[in-house]
Motif scaffolding. Structure first.
Motif, mmCIF file in Angstrom:
data_model
loop_
_atom_site.group_PDB
_atom_site.id
_atom_site.type_symbol
_atom_site.label_atom_id
_atom_site.label_comp_id
_atom_site.label_asym_id
_atom_site.label_seq_id
_atom_site.Cartn_x
_atom_site.Cartn_y
_atom_site.Cartn_z
ATOM 1 N N CYS A 21 -3.115 0.727 -4.001
ATOM 2 C CA CYS A 21 -2.465 -0.095 -2.975
ATOM 3 C C CYS A 21 -3.413 -1.171 -2.495
ATOM 4 O O CYS A 21 -4.604 -1.006 -2.487
ATOM 5 N N TRP A 86 8.979 0.456 -0.255
ATOM 6 C CA TRP A 86 8.252 1.542 0.391
ATOM 7 C C TRP A 86 8.635 2.892 -0.205
ATOM 8 O O TRP A 86 9.628 3.015 -0.904
ATOM 9 N N CYS A 90 4.414 7.615 1.978
ATOM 10 C CA CYS A 90 3.305 6.656 1.990
ATOM 11 C C CYS A 90 2.831 6.340 3.415
ATOM 12 O O CYS A 90 3.585 5.778 4.200
ATOM 13 N N CYS A 93 3.030 2.612 4.231
ATOM 14 C CA CYS A 93 4.407 2.184 4.500
ATOM 15 C C CYS A 93 4.793 2.541 5.931
ATOM 16 O O CYS A 93 5.408 1.738 6.640
ATOM 17 N N GLU A 155 3.743 -0.694 -7.053
ATOM 18 C CA GLU A 155 3.104 0.102 -6.010
ATOM 19 C C GLU A 155 3.941 0.044 -4.742
ATOM 20 O O GLU A 155 4.621 -0.943 -4.476
ATOM 21 N N GLN A 156 3.891 1.122 -3.980
ATOM 22 C CA GLN A 156 4.582 1.127 -2.708
ATOM 23 C C GLN A 156 3.765 0.343 -1.692
ATOM 24 O O GLN A 156 2.634 -0.012 -1.964
ATOM 25 N N SER A 157 4.379 0.086 -0.557
ATOM 26 C CA SER A 157 3.745 -0.703 0.486
ATOM 27 C C SER A 157 3.586 -2.141 0.009
ATOM 28 O O SER A 157 2.520 -2.718 0.055
#
Length: 189
Positions: A21, A86, A90, A93, A155-157
């Motif tokens: 991240c 998101w 996470c 997030c 990727e999340q966020s």
């Protein structure tokens, strides 16, 4: 002998650091979303309806919200749009949730905010929305990752911000959502 053992470990750590991240991509002239296939199957210019803006390629997808309602991204045409990718588990997030909800409320008549939840099951996504107080704007349940793939999000966020014409003007991570309001303000004048 010792160098052969340390080098693979250092390479693995470096690779994980680069993949994790927190990366940011600058928008290119064509934007990732414009190069992705549509999920609606149409390649001809679409209209959002009588008297509304044409639907750009980036907004030609559909989905289902975490509440089980059908969603057509064509309804976002004509205004800047924030896509917030998101995952329910996470922590980054979760840290962005408050600022993202604040921006969604503050700019509700000038811009759109759409959460795109993935990397888990819908029940966890619904819990996240409830726990974070982000129910003031729609969230897609993207369990299969179709919208994530469409925008090449790995990727999340992660935020993808589109201008009123659907052109990607920002892609990346905004820790705690910091800077999101300024980016949206710059697009809404």
């Amino acid at each position: 002998m010792r160098a052969r053992l340390i080098l693979p470990g250092l390479l693995a750590i470096t690779a994980l650091t680069l993949v994790g991240c927190g990366t940011e991509k600058s928008a290119t002239s064509s934007g990732a979303a414009e190069n992705s296939p549509t999920t609606s199957g149409s390649s001809a210019p679409a209209q959002a309806g009588a008297g509304t803006a044409a639907v750009p390629e980036a907004l030609r997808f559909t989905g289902t919200t975490v509440d089980g309602k059908p969603f057509d991204a064509a309804t976002l045409a004509g205004k800047p749009t924030v896509l917030w990718f998101w995952a329910p588990w996470c922590p980054k997030c979760r840290a962005q949730a408050s600022e993202t909800a604040k921006v969604a409320t503050e700019y509700q008549d000038k811009a759109h905010v759409l959460g795109v939840a993935g990397l888990d099951k819908n029940a966890a996504m619904k819990d996240f929305v409830s726990q974070t107080g982000t129910g003031s704007f729609p969230h897609l349940s993207d369990e299969a990752g179709e919208v994530w793939k469409r925008f090449e999000v790995t990727e999340q966020s992660h935020y993808v911000i589109l201008d009123k014409d659907g052109k990607t003007v920002y892609e990346g991570v905004l820790p705690g959502g910091e800077g999101l309001a300024e980016k949206v303000a710059g697009l809404t004048g």
